[in-house]
Design a protein around this motif. Structure first.
Motif, short mmCIF file in Angstrom:
data_model
loop_
_atom_site.label_atom_id
_atom_site.label_comp_id
_atom_site.label_asym_id
_atom_site.label_seq_id
_atom_site.Cartn_x
_atom_site.Cartn_y
_atom_site.Cartn_z
N PHE A 1 0.81 -1.21 0.00
CA PHE A 1 0.00 0.00 0.00
C PHE A 1 0.85 1.26 0.00
N GLY A 2 2.08 1.14 -0.41
CA GLY A 2 2.96 2.29 -0.51
C GLY A 2 3.83 2.45 0.72
N TYR A 3 4.60 3.52 0.71
CA TYR A 3 5.53 3.82 1.80
C TYR A 3 4.95 4.90 2.70
N LEU A 4 5.12 4.70 4.01
CA LEU A 4 4.73 5.72 4.98
C LEU A 4 5.90 6.69 5.07
N THR A 5 5.73 7.89 4.51
CA THR A 5 6.84 8.82 4.47
C THR A 5 6.39 10.26 4.27
N LEU A 6 7.16 11.16 4.85
CA LEU A 6 6.98 12.59 4.60
C LEU A 6 7.60 12.98 3.26
N ASN A 7 8.45 12.13 2.74
CA ASN A 7 9.17 12.41 1.50
C ASN A 7 8.19 12.43 0.32
N THR A 8 7.81 13.61 -0.10
CA THR A 8 6.83 13.76 -1.19
C THR A 8 7.40 13.35 -2.54
N TYR A 9 8.72 13.17 -2.62
CA TYR A 9 9.35 12.76 -3.87
C TYR A 9 9.56 11.25 -3.95
N LYS A 10 9.25 10.55 -2.87
CA LYS A 10 9.45 9.10 -2.84
C LYS A 10 8.44 8.42 -3.76
N SER A 11 8.97 7.65 -4.68
CA SER A 11 8.12 6.87 -5.57
C SER A 11 7.28 5.90 -4.74
N GLU A 12 6.02 5.79 -5.05
CA GLU A 12 5.09 4.89 -4.38
C GLU A 12 4.80 5.30 -2.93
N ARG A 13 4.85 6.58 -2.67
CA ARG A 13 4.43 7.09 -1.36
C ARG A 13 2.96 6.73 -1.17
N SER A 14 2.62 6.27 0.02
CA SER A 14 1.24 5.83 0.27
C SER A 14 0.26 6.99 0.15
N GLU A 15 -0.85 6.70 -0.48
CA GLU A 15 -1.93 7.67 -0.58
C GLU A 15 -3.10 7.30 0.34
N LEU A 16 -2.89 6.30 1.19
CA LEU A 16 -3.93 5.92 2.14
C LEU A 16 -4.24 7.11 3.04
N GLU A 17 -5.49 7.30 3.35
CA GLU A 17 -5.90 8.40 4.23
C GLU A 17 -5.20 8.32 5.58
N LEU A 18 -5.09 7.11 6.13
CA LEU A 18 -4.41 6.94 7.41
C LEU A 18 -2.95 7.39 7.31
N ALA A 19 -2.26 7.03 6.27
CA ALA A 19 -0.86 7.44 6.08
C ALA A 19 -0.75 8.96 5.98
N GLN A 20 -1.67 9.57 5.28
CA GLN A 20 -1.65 11.02 5.12
C GLN A 20 -1.86 11.73 6.46
N VAL A 21 -2.78 11.21 7.27
CA VAL A 21 -3.05 11.80 8.59
C VAL A 21 -1.82 11.63 9.48
N LEU A 22 -1.22 10.45 9.48
CA LEU A 22 -0.02 10.23 10.29
C LEU A 22 1.10 11.18 9.90
N CYS A 23 1.29 11.37 8.62
CA CYS A 23 2.35 12.26 8.15
C CYS A 23 2.07 13.72 8.52
N LYS A 24 0.84 14.10 8.47
CA LYS A 24 0.49 15.49 8.77
C LYS A 24 0.60 15.81 10.26
N TYR A 25 0.24 14.86 11.12
CA TYR A 25 0.15 15.13 12.55
C TYR A 25 1.15 14.33 13.40
N TYR A 26 2.19 13.75 12.80
CA TYR A 26 3.07 12.84 13.54
C TYR A 26 3.68 13.46 14.79
N ASP A 27 4.05 14.73 14.77
CA ASP A 27 4.62 15.36 15.97
C ASP A 27 3.61 15.39 17.11
N ASP A 28 2.37 15.71 16.79
CA ASP A 28 1.32 15.74 17.81
C ASP A 28 0.98 14.32 18.29
#
Length: 140
Positions: free
Chosen positions: A99-126
């Motif tokens: 399902f892709g890679y869990l990463t903040l790296n927006t240039y990473k090929s096959e970065r996950s587009e799952l909603e959960l992955a996006q939320v984790l990346c956006k709020y990981y510090d919190d």
């Protein structure tokens, strides 16, 4: 839309989408290091949301929440929280589907587009500051 409403909508969306699938993280240069279950509950020993387990504890070397570890540091090439990571964790289901890679790296090929992955990346510090609270916001 206020923050509470956003979390409510996200929670419903995430729960519905991933209720039947168990998602796991694998890290390292060959994605051969198990890093826990991404959507298991807080009582599951393999859950990244279990703050007493190997994968949810902020002090564990296998945790994405350990700011000083290989898999949680913002400087590690194996961490999802490094914007330039070459080897971020892979997200796979129980059948091995990728399902892709869990990463903040927006240039990473096959970065996950799952909603959960996006939320984790956006709020990981919190999330790191209140892992159990965020589990409640996302999955209940």
């Amino acid at each position: 839309m206020n923050t509470t409403k956003i979390f409510t909508v996200l929670s419903l969306l995430i729960c519905c989408l991933f209720q039947a699938q168990t998602l796991h993280l694998y890290g390292g240069s060959n994605q051969d290091q198990y890093l826990g279950c991404l959507n298991c509950d807080t009582f599951d020993k393999n859950s990244v949301w279990n703050t007493y387990g190997d994968y949810g504890n902020v002090y564990s070397s296998k945790s994405i929440w350990n700011s000083y570890g290989n898999y949680g540091s913002s400087y590690s090439t194996y961490s999802p929280w490094n914007s330039y990571a070459s080897y971020p964790p892979a997200i796979v289901d129980q059948d091995g589907n990728f399902f892709g890679y869990l990463t903040l790296n927006t240039y990473k090929s096959e970065r996950s587009e799952l909603e959960l992955a996006q939320v984790l990346c956006k709020y990981y510090d919190d999330i790191k500051k209140d892992i159990g609270g965020w589990y409640g916001k996302l999955f209940r």
